[in-house]
Each structure stands twice: as structure tokens, then as C-alpha cells.
Design an enzyme around this catalytic site. Structure first.
Site, PDB file in Angstrom:
ATOM      1  CG  LEU A  18     -18.815  -4.613  12.008  1.00 24.42           C
ATOM      2  CD1 LEU A  18     -19.985  -4.770  12.957  1.00 24.42           C
ATOM      3  CD2 LEU A  18     -18.410  -3.153  11.927  1.00 24.42           C
ATOM      4  CG  HIS A  19     -11.220  -4.881  11.126  1.00 28.59           C
ATOM      5  ND1 HIS A  19     -10.361  -4.019  11.760  1.00 28.59           N
ATOM      6  CD2 HIS A  19     -11.603  -4.246   9.987  1.00 28.59           C
ATOM      7  CE1 HIS A  19     -10.218  -2.923  11.036  1.00 28.59           C
ATOM      8  NE2 HIS A  19     -10.978  -3.039   9.951  1.00 28.59           N
ATOM      9  CB  ALA A  20      -9.814  -5.070  16.335  1.00 23.27           C
TER      10      ALA A  20
END
Length: 87
Positions: free
Chosen positions: A14-16
């Protein structure tokens, strides 16, 4: 309160971008929405909290919804996570 366990499938976790998509969808929910990572409880309506949790690919989480439209909100968010959050 309703909940469902899921595994994060995004290769980069769950990156940006996926965190932003999930947080925006959760903000449209009338329920309180949390992810449980073991004993850690993360507020899903906050992109910063999601990113700070460091959720990686393959991590099992439990999505919790509590409120007036909890069942519909849970289904919407589960479908979104299982679809890969736009990736």
C-alpha cells in the site's frame, strides 16, 4: 461491526497511489473503517496512517466497518482491495 480478512495483493504493497485510492473510497463510507494488522489498528480514512503502517504485498489484514452502512461499506472496500486498488 462487520469484518473480513484479506491479503494485500499489490506487488508494492500500500504505497501512495493505492493507499490514496483506498482512503478516498473509505471517506465516502458512512461507517468507521479500520484495518487490523495483528494488534495494530489503522484508520483507513487517513492516507498517512495507511502509508505509515508499511503494509507490504502478502500481508494479511482484517478490514473492519462499524456504522449505519457497515455491510455495504465492507463489500465496497473488499471489492476494491481484491481488484488491486487500480494497479
Amino acid at each position: 461491526m462487520v469484518s473480513q480478512k484479506l491479503v494485500i495483493k499489490n506487488e508494492s504493497g500500500l504505497h501512495a497511489r493505492p493507499a490514496g485510492i483506498l482512503a478516498q473510497a473509505a471517506m465516502r463510507c458512512n461507517s468507521d473503517v479500520f484495518l487490523m494488522l495483528g494488534e495494530k489498528r489503522v484508520q483507513v480514512k487517513s492516507i498517512l496512517n495507511l502509508m505509515a503502517a508499511g503494509i507490504k504485498c502478502g500481508t494479511q489484514v482484517e478490514l473492519l466497518c462499524d456504522g449505519e452502512s457497515e455491510a455495504e461499506d465492507l463489500k465496497t472496500l473488499v471489492d476494491l482491495i481484491e481488484s488491486g486498488l487500480g494497479e
